[in-house]
Design a protein around this motif. Structure first.
Motif, mmCIF file in Angstrom:
data_model
loop_
_atom_site.group_PDB
_atom_site.id
_atom_site.type_symbol
_atom_site.label_atom_id
_atom_site.label_comp_id
_atom_site.label_asym_id
_atom_site.label_seq_id
_atom_site.Cartn_x
_atom_site.Cartn_y
_atom_site.Cartn_z
ATOM 1 N N LYS A 136 -28.757 25.302 99.685
ATOM 2 C CA LYS A 136 -27.509 24.755 99.173
ATOM 3 C C LYS A 136 -27.275 23.432 99.908
ATOM 4 O O LYS A 136 -27.097 23.415 101.128
ATOM 5 C CB LYS A 136 -26.359 25.728 99.445
ATOM 6 N N VAL A 137 -27.316 22.322 99.158
ATOM 7 C CA VAL A 137 -27.122 21.006 99.764
ATOM 8 C C VAL A 137 -25.873 20.385 99.166
ATOM 9 O O VAL A 137 -25.707 20.341 97.954
ATOM 10 C CB VAL A 137 -28.327 20.074 99.495
ATOM 11 N N THR A 138 -24.974 19.911 100.019
ATOM 12 C CA THR A 138 -23.721 19.338 99.548
ATOM 13 C C THR A 138 -23.561 17.922 100.075
ATOM 14 O O THR A 138 -23.684 17.683 101.273
ATOM 15 C CB THR A 138 -22.534 20.198 100.038
ATOM 16 N N GLU A 139 -23.272 16.989 99.159
ATOM 17 C CA GLU A 139 -22.953 15.620 99.552
ATOM 18 C C GLU A 139 -21.453 15.466 99.389
ATOM 19 O O GLU A 139 -20.942 15.569 98.273
ATOM 20 C CB GLU A 139 -23.671 14.620 98.638
ATOM 21 N N ARG A 140 -20.761 15.285 100.503
ATOM 22 C CA ARG A 140 -19.310 15.147 100.431
ATOM 23 C C ARG A 140 -18.792 14.426 101.661
ATOM 24 O O ARG A 140 -19.556 14.128 102.584
ATOM 25 C CB ARG A 140 -18.661 16.524 100.311
ATOM 26 N N ARG A 141 -17.465 14.158 101.654
ATOM 27 C CA ARG A 141 -16.856 13.599 102.851
ATOM 28 C C ARG A 141 -16.803 14.694 103.900
ATOM 29 O O ARG A 141 -16.500 15.847 103.580
ATOM 30 C CB ARG A 141 -15.413 13.161 102.562
ATOM 31 N N ILE A 142 -17.110 14.346 105.125
ATOM 32 C CA ILE A 142 -17.038 15.358 106.181
ATOM 33 C C ILE A 142 -16.472 14.689 107.432
ATOM 34 O O ILE A 142 -16.937 13.622 107.837
ATOM 35 C CB ILE A 142 -18.414 16.029 106.409
ATOM 36 N N SER A 143 -15.439 15.294 108.000
ATOM 37 C CA SER A 143 -14.768 14.644 109.133
ATOM 38 C C SER A 143 -15.362 15.127 110.452
ATOM 39 O O SER A 143 -15.950 16.203 110.539
ATOM 40 C CB SER A 143 -13.274 14.947 109.095
ATOM 41 N N ILE A 144 -15.158 14.341 111.474
ATOM 42 C CA ILE A 144 -15.641 14.704 112.802
ATOM 43 C C ILE A 144 -14.867 15.924 113.318
ATOM 44 O O ILE A 144 -15.428 16.759 114.036
ATOM 45 C CB ILE A 144 -15.598 13.479 113.774
ATOM 46 N N ASP A 145 -13.603 16.074 112.899
ATOM 47 C CA ASP A 145 -12.833 17.266 113.299
ATOM 48 C C ASP A 145 -13.479 18.536 112.729
ATOM 49 O O ASP A 145 -13.541 19.559 113.401
ATOM 50 C CB ASP A 145 -11.394 17.195 112.768
ATOM 51 N N GLU A 146 -13.931 18.434 111.494
ATOM 52 C CA GLU A 146 -14.561 19.600 110.869
ATOM 53 C C GLU A 146 -15.845 20.002 111.620
ATOM 54 O O GLU A 146 -16.108 21.183 111.833
ATOM 55 C CB GLU A 146 -14.882 19.292 109.394
ATOM 56 N N ILE A 147 -16.600 18.988 112.035
ATOM 57 C CA ILE A 147 -17.833 19.252 112.795
ATOM 58 C C ILE A 147 -17.482 19.912 114.129
ATOM 59 O O ILE A 147 -18.107 20.901 114.553
ATOM 60 C CB ILE A 147 -18.603 17.922 113.041
ATOM 61 N N SER A 148 -16.460 19.357 114.764
ATOM 62 C CA SER A 148 -16.041 19.862 116.062
ATOM 63 C C SER A 148 -15.562 21.323 115.952
ATOM 64 O O SER A 148 -15.921 22.174 116.778
ATOM 65 C CB SER A 148 -14.942 18.945 116.597
ATOM 66 N N ASP A 149 -14.792 21.614 114.902
ATOM 67 C CA ASP A 149 -14.315 22.991 114.682
ATOM 68 C C ASP A 149 -15.490 23.931 114.398
ATOM 69 O O ASP A 149 -15.536 25.051 114.918
ATOM 70 C CB ASP A 149 -13.340 23.042 113.498
ATOM 71 N N ALA A 150 -16.404 23.463 113.561
ATOM 72 C CA ALA A 150 -17.566 24.300 113.217
ATOM 73 C C ALA A 150 -18.378 24.594 114.477
ATOM 74 O O ALA A 150 -18.887 25.705 114.662
ATOM 75 C CB ALA A 150 -18.430 23.592 112.178
ATOM 76 N N TYR A 151 -18.472 23.602 115.347
ATOM 77 C CA TYR A 151 -19.196 23.796 116.611
ATOM 78 C C TYR A 151 -18.511 24.886 117.443
ATOM 79 O O TYR A 151 -19.166 25.807 117.942
ATOM 80 C CB TYR A 151 -19.252 22.478 117.382
ATOM 81 N N ASP A 152 -17.184 24.779 117.543
ATOM 82 C CA ASP A 152 -16.431 25.764 118.335
ATOM 83 C C ASP A 152 -16.597 27.183 117.787
ATOM 84 O O ASP A 152 -16.612 28.153 118.535
ATOM 85 C CB ASP A 152 -14.939 25.412 118.354
#
Ligand SMILES: *Cc1c(COP(=O)(O)O)cnc(C)c1O
Length: 356
Positions: A274-290
């Motif tokens: 599943k590959v998605t091209e979309r806007r992605i924020s640094i906050d979302e990355i940070s939350d996903a990391y946590d």
């Protein structure tokens, strides 16, 4: 049919002895492809000539106003000693896209491809032999009209030079540490971030120098308006593996549409990811990391092919992605793409182009 004139050198240079020690962008082959543009004749006189200096007026417009575009691709020596290019048609397509943005007259993509193939054939002995080495190819256009007023130039030079390069990874894939830039920006929508042009690199140097001084190898750019959404890394596009989904910033006008990026998306989709091209924020990355959902981060570009990210530093937060190891998706993509590039494996139609 075009007539590409060939003038061979009478003094060929010695080839590098230790192909592992060539590095990148240090030496050039014996010949280059050249073509001129002026208003009466359009693009004309395509030719292969000995590599050498070019004469420019001190007032040549490229030196003052940055009306230049370029491309980057590689020729690979396969196990059967044949020479391959990877999706070279996409590079000339993108060169024309860059030309459009910078008011440079468009090129005949077929003629460019023919010129490139002919040049590679003339220089085939310059394609290095050692594992993971390649011949780096740099097509570029500069404006040449001697004029100090600001306007599109009336004359241009299109040149292709080639440079043997050593292995990007000497001892296998290696993760890079990346720093999220929060002060400087690279591009904004409506600017020229989607073009491959020197100005995008000039604007990145300050951040690159500061990132290196802080012990990081490259900068991750955020969008220039909200400073929130992820754009790309130095000369690479970026991907995030979240659980079983692969996410990459969508093409939005300010990031470069990488051919490696495009190929990674096509390859993963064909394999059922599943590959998605979309806007992605640094906050979302940070939350996903946590939350432990961020499995892998990797960059894509012609130079490294796949560049796994070991550490992502954002303000005071240090994210150790995949615990500093190389994730399975990164490794799989690297192996798959390099196998296709070196002619060991058939890619999709048109991906691997045999020159000679
Ligand atoms: C060239 C480039 C890339 C990578 O493009 P590829 O076609 O994959 O090599 C990514 N970002 C920028 C800014 C670039 O100049």
């Amino acid at each position: 049919m075009s007539d590409i004139r060939v003038e061979l050198t009478t003094g060929p240079k010695a080839k590098p002895k230790d192909e592992n020690a060539i590095g990148f962008g240090n030496i050039y082959t014996d010949h280059m492809f050249v073509m001129n543009y002026d208003e009466e004749r359009g693009w004309h006189d395509p030719r292969i000539v000995p590599y050498g200096d070019i004469a420019l007026a001190p007032t040549a417009m490229c030196l003052h106003y940055g009306q230049t575009v370029f491309e980057g691709l590689k020729a690979y020596r396969g196990d059967d000693d044949s020479i391959y290019l990877f999706r070279p048609d996409k590079n000339f397509e993108r060169l024309n896209l860059s030309c459009r943005r910078l008011c440079i007259p468009l090129l005949d993509e077929q003629l460019c491809l023919e010129g490139l193939k002919k040049l590679v054939e003339v220089e085939k002995d310059w394609v290095p032999h050692v594992e993971n080495t390649s011949l780096y190819i740099r097509p570029f256009i500069i404006s040449t009209e001697p004029h100090l007023g600001v306007k599109p130039s009336s004359s241009y030079l299109f040149i292709i030079v080639m440079s043997p390069s050593g292995p990007y990874y000497k001892s296998g894939l290696k993760p890079v540490d990346i720093y999220v830039e929060t002060e400087y920006v690279r591009a904004v929508k409506g600017g020229m971030g989607m073009a491959k042009t020197g100005g995008n690199y000039a604007v990145s140097l300050k951040s690159q120098v500061e990132a290196e001084a802080a012990g990081f190898s490259q900068t991750l750019w955020l969008d220039g308006v909200e400073r929130k959404y992820i754009e790309e890394v130095g000369a690479m596009n970026i991907f995030f593996v979240m659980e079983d989904e692969v996410i990459t910033p969508m093409i939005n006008g300010s990031i470069l549409s990488g051919i490696t990026r495009m190929s990674v998306i096509e390859l993963l989709k064909s394999e059922g990811y599943k590959v998605t091209e979309r806007r992605i924020s640094i906050d979302e990355i940070s939350d996903a990391y946590d939350m432990g959902r961020l499995k892998e981060v990797f960059g894509t570009g012609t130079a490294a092919v796949i560049s796994p990210v070991g550490v992502l530093k954002w303000e005071d937060k240090v994210m150790a992605v995949s615990d500093g190891a190389i994730g399975p998706v990164s490794r799989h993509l690297y192996e798959e793409l390099t196998a296709i590039q070196w002619g060991r494996k058939e890619g999709f139609p048109g991906w691997s182009v045999k020159v000679c």
